[in-house]
Design an enzyme around this catalytic site. Structure first.
Site, PDB file in Angstrom:
ATOM      1  N   ASP A 109      31.002  46.197  27.563  1.00 28.87           N
ATOM      2  CA  ASP A 109      32.241  46.964  27.320  1.00 28.87           C
ATOM      3  C   ASP A 109      33.342  46.560  28.293  1.00 28.87           C
ATOM      4  O   ASP A 109      33.094  46.438  29.498  1.00 28.87           O
ATOM      5  CB  ASP A 109      31.994  48.465  27.539  1.00 28.87           C
ATOM      6  CG  ASP A 109      30.937  49.058  26.628  1.00 28.87           C
ATOM      7  OD1 ASP A 109      29.974  48.351  26.302  1.00 28.87           O
ATOM      8  OD2 ASP A 109      31.073  50.238  26.274  1.00 28.87           O
ATOM      9  N   HIS A 111      36.853  47.951  27.437  1.00 33.60           N
ATOM     10  CA  HIS A 111      37.685  49.161  27.268  1.00 33.60           C
ATOM     11  C   HIS A 111      39.127  49.037  27.751  1.00 33.60           C
ATOM     12  O   HIS A 111      39.605  49.868  28.546  1.00 33.60           O
ATOM     13  CB  HIS A 111      37.008  50.346  27.959  1.00 33.60           C
ATOM     14  CG  HIS A 111      35.922  50.960  27.131  1.00 33.60           C
ATOM     15  ND1 HIS A 111      36.155  51.528  25.896  1.00 33.60           N
ATOM     16  CD2 HIS A 111      34.590  51.083  27.351  1.00 33.60           C
ATOM     17  CE1 HIS A 111      35.016  51.982  25.395  1.00 33.60           C
ATOM     18  NE2 HIS A 111      34.039  51.717  26.254  1.00 33.60           N
ATOM     19  N   ASN A 170      31.124  50.480  19.043  1.00 37.04           N
ATOM     20  CA  ASN A 170      31.391  51.726  18.311  1.00 37.04           C
ATOM     21  C   ASN A 170      32.862  52.133  18.390  1.00 37.04           C
ATOM     22  O   ASN A 170      33.371  52.841  17.521  1.00 37.04           O
ATOM     23  CB  ASN A 170      30.497  52.862  18.821  1.00 37.04           C
ATOM     24  CG  ASN A 170      30.768  53.245  20.256  1.00 37.04           C
ATOM     25  OD1 ASN A 170      30.668  52.411  21.160  1.00 37.04           O
ATOM     26  ND2 ASN A 170      31.107  54.495  20.492  1.00 37.04           N
ATOM     27  N   HIS A 171      33.579  51.637  19.416  1.00 35.21           N
ATOM     28  CA  HIS A 171      35.005  51.990  19.520  1.00 35.21           C
ATOM     29  C   HIS A 171      35.895  51.169  18.605  1.00 35.21           C
ATOM     30  O   HIS A 171      37.074  51.498  18.449  1.00 35.21           O
ATOM     31  CB  HIS A 171      35.469  51.899  20.971  1.00 35.21           C
ATOM     32  CG  HIS A 171      35.125  53.128  21.755  1.00 35.21           C
ATOM     33  ND1 HIS A 171      36.003  54.162  21.961  1.00 35.21           N
ATOM     34  CD2 HIS A 171      33.968  53.503  22.328  1.00 35.21           C
ATOM     35  CE1 HIS A 171      35.403  55.124  22.648  1.00 35.21           C
ATOM     36  NE2 HIS A 171      34.159  54.746  22.879  1.00 35.21           N
ATOM     37  N   HIS A 222      25.888  45.924  20.507  1.00 32.31           N
ATOM     38  CA  HIS A 222      26.562  46.920  21.335  1.00 32.31           C
ATOM     39  C   HIS A 222      25.646  48.072  21.716  1.00 32.31           C
ATOM     40  O   HIS A 222      25.479  48.397  22.890  1.00 32.31           O
ATOM     41  CB  HIS A 222      27.806  47.463  20.631  1.00 32.31           C
ATOM     42  CG  HIS A 222      28.544  48.455  21.475  1.00 32.31           C
ATOM     43  ND1 HIS A 222      29.240  48.083  22.603  1.00 32.31           N
ATOM     44  CD2 HIS A 222      28.646  49.798  21.405  1.00 32.31           C
ATOM     45  CE1 HIS A 222      29.749  49.152  23.173  1.00 32.31           C
ATOM     46  NE2 HIS A 222      29.407  50.219  22.466  1.00 32.31           N
ATOM     47  N   HIS A 328      27.334  49.766  25.791  1.00 33.09           N
ATOM     48  CA  HIS A 328      27.488  51.110  25.219  1.00 33.09           C
ATOM     49  C   HIS A 328      27.418  52.269  26.215  1.00 33.09           C
ATOM     50  O   HIS A 328      27.887  53.362  25.902  1.00 33.09           O
ATOM     51  CB  HIS A 328      26.434  51.295  24.119  1.00 33.09           C
ATOM     52  CG  HIS A 328      26.635  52.471  23.209  1.00 33.09           C
ATOM     53  ND1 HIS A 328      27.874  52.894  22.773  1.00 33.09           N
ATOM     54  CD2 HIS A 328      25.731  53.300  22.615  1.00 33.09           C
ATOM     55  CE1 HIS A 328      27.723  53.934  21.968  1.00 33.09           C
ATOM     56  NE2 HIS A 328      26.427  54.201  21.852  1.00 33.09           N
TER      57      HIS A 328
END
Length: 437
Positions: A109, A111, A170-171, A222, A328
């Site tokens: 990740d 982000h 998932n994002h 992920h 994740h």
């Protein structure tokens, strides 16, 4: 930090070269999409510098002066075409067509922490003929530069489509981006063109592959593992028209899915379903490991599974693998999970079984960027380097966050929104899914 050291990057090495519009280092804006649609390293360098400079010197609403909508469209359309043609589970063979030493860099990740991504790319070395990159998703949300981060990685994908691989997190979904900031970020940066830009990003998300197999030895995704979907036609059904299909969702009868089932899943969905027949994408993106044996529904998240060490062993053994590298879970999620290590170093080894290991990799240091509490996690980020001959002995590289970050406001109400992705709001997800793209 040496490219082959397992130690963390020192704070002194964390400052990126300053990007300023001096005559010796001109920032070339606005960026224009090449007329022939072919990106080169110079174009990517200009993009990296321009995004870095604009994050420190311009208001977010001035972003179109850096990357006009026409250039955005060119990049996203070209990348989407490449991504949508890729299979659900990528087969990456790093030593197939190279006589030189090859390595694969795996990233978790990120982000929207653009400056940390720039550092990671410089620290690991840019993608090249002999350096593959596999990104495990979650490029956007929470951090303030999700758009810049995602577009930079798309540019690398377009430039080196067989060396840079971008998986879905998932994002990368309509639901998450409507809650955790990316939608608002795009609307803020592109104003009246924001809805168009957001729609194009969602379309691109739908094309992102779900998983990869590296050198036949390493599975990356992920969230992680997934169930087998057992379809049983009703006995009463004689014709296709009136055929009633039921599927087995009884937790007691959950079994691991196969790579063949993964290859057949329908990934082109705005939000992976948590009910029905197309459950594999949701499992791959949302599931978590557990210390309890077996497979069970992931009640904390409301979607996906929990899988125990026995399932890790079964999956590795079934497909002759040595490693599972998933992401994740950041420091916020891990502090609530008893029996698991924290994310202080950017990675944890969660299961050690006869056939190999399960690793969680998180590449966003000092996460989340915006935190309601005064005391921060101050976690390091990490990436993994896999080397020949077998690519199954991970070398961990931890690194600190770039400091100070440019001043910017959050694009979501981080004081009200849960820190981790727990307690998925299914009602909200239905609403956003029904709202179309």
């Amino acid at each position: 930090m040496s490219a082959h050291s397992d130690s963390a990057a020192s704070p002194a090495s964390r400052d990126l070269p300053s990007t300023s519009s001096s005559p010796s280092n001109p920032i070339q804006i606005p960026l224009t999409w090449p007329p022939d649609g072919k990106v080169d390293l110079d174009w990517i360098n200009h993009l990296m510098s321009a995004f870095d400079w604009s994050s420190k010197n311009l208001s977010p609403s001035d972003f179109p002066s850096v990357l006009p909508v026409q250039a955005f469209d060119g990049l996203v359309l070209t990348a989407s075409k490449i991504l949508h043609k890729e299979p659900n589970c990528l087969t990456i063979e790093p030593d197939e067509d190279s006589s030189a030493a090859v390595e694969v860099v795996v990233v978790g990740d990120v982000h929207g922490q653009y400056h940390d991504v720039l550092f990671l790319l410089q620290d690991a070395g840019f993608p090249s003929e002999n350096r593959f990159f596999v990104f495990n998703g979650d490029y956007v949300d929470r951090g303030a530069w999700g758009l810049e981060t995602f577009l930079l990685l798309l540019a690398w994908k377009v430039f080196m489509p067989h060396r840079v691989y971008l998986l879905r997190g998932n994002h990368e979904s309509k639901y998450c981006t409507s809650v955790y900031g990316f939608e608002k970020e795009v609307l803020t940066k592109y104003g009246d063109k924001g809805k168009h830009v957001y729609r194009k990003c969602l379309g691109c998300f739908e094309g992102l592959p779900l998983a990869s197999i590296i050198a036949g030895r390493v599975y990356t995704a992920h969230g992680g593992l997934f169930r087998s979907i057992t379809v049983t036609p009703s006995k009463r059904s004689k014709g296709k028209k009136n055929r009633r299909i039921s599927f087995n969702s009884d937790p007691k009868s959950l079994t691991l899915g196969s790579l063949e089932e993964l290859s057949r899943a329908r990934r082109s969905v705005l939000d992976p379903p948590w009910e029905g027949l197309n459950l594999i994408p949701g499992d791959v993106l949302w599931s978590d490991p557990s210390m309890t044996p077996g497979l069970s529904p992931n009640k904390e998240r409301g979607i996906g599974l929990l899988w125990g060490p026995d399932c890790t062993e079964e999956f590795l053994k079934n497909f002759n693998l040595k490693l599972i590298i998933r992401s994740h879970e950041g420091p916020d999620a891990r502090e609530k999970r008893s029996g698991f290590g924290g994310m202080d170093e950017g990675y944890t080894v969660d299961h050690v079984v006869e056939s190999g290991k399960l690793i969680t990799l998180f590449s966003a240091p000092d996460y989340p960027q915006f935190q309601a509490t005064e005391e921060r996690y101050k976690n390091k980020g990490a990436y993994i380097v896999l080397e020949p001959p077998n690519f199954d002995h991970p070398k961990f590289h931890s690194f600190e966050g770039i400091a100070p970050r440019p001043q910017v406001n959050a694009y979501y109400n981080y004081e009200d929104v849960l820190d981790s992705d727990e307690e998925l709001d299914l009602t909200s997800m239905v609403t956003t899914s029904e709202g179309g793209s």
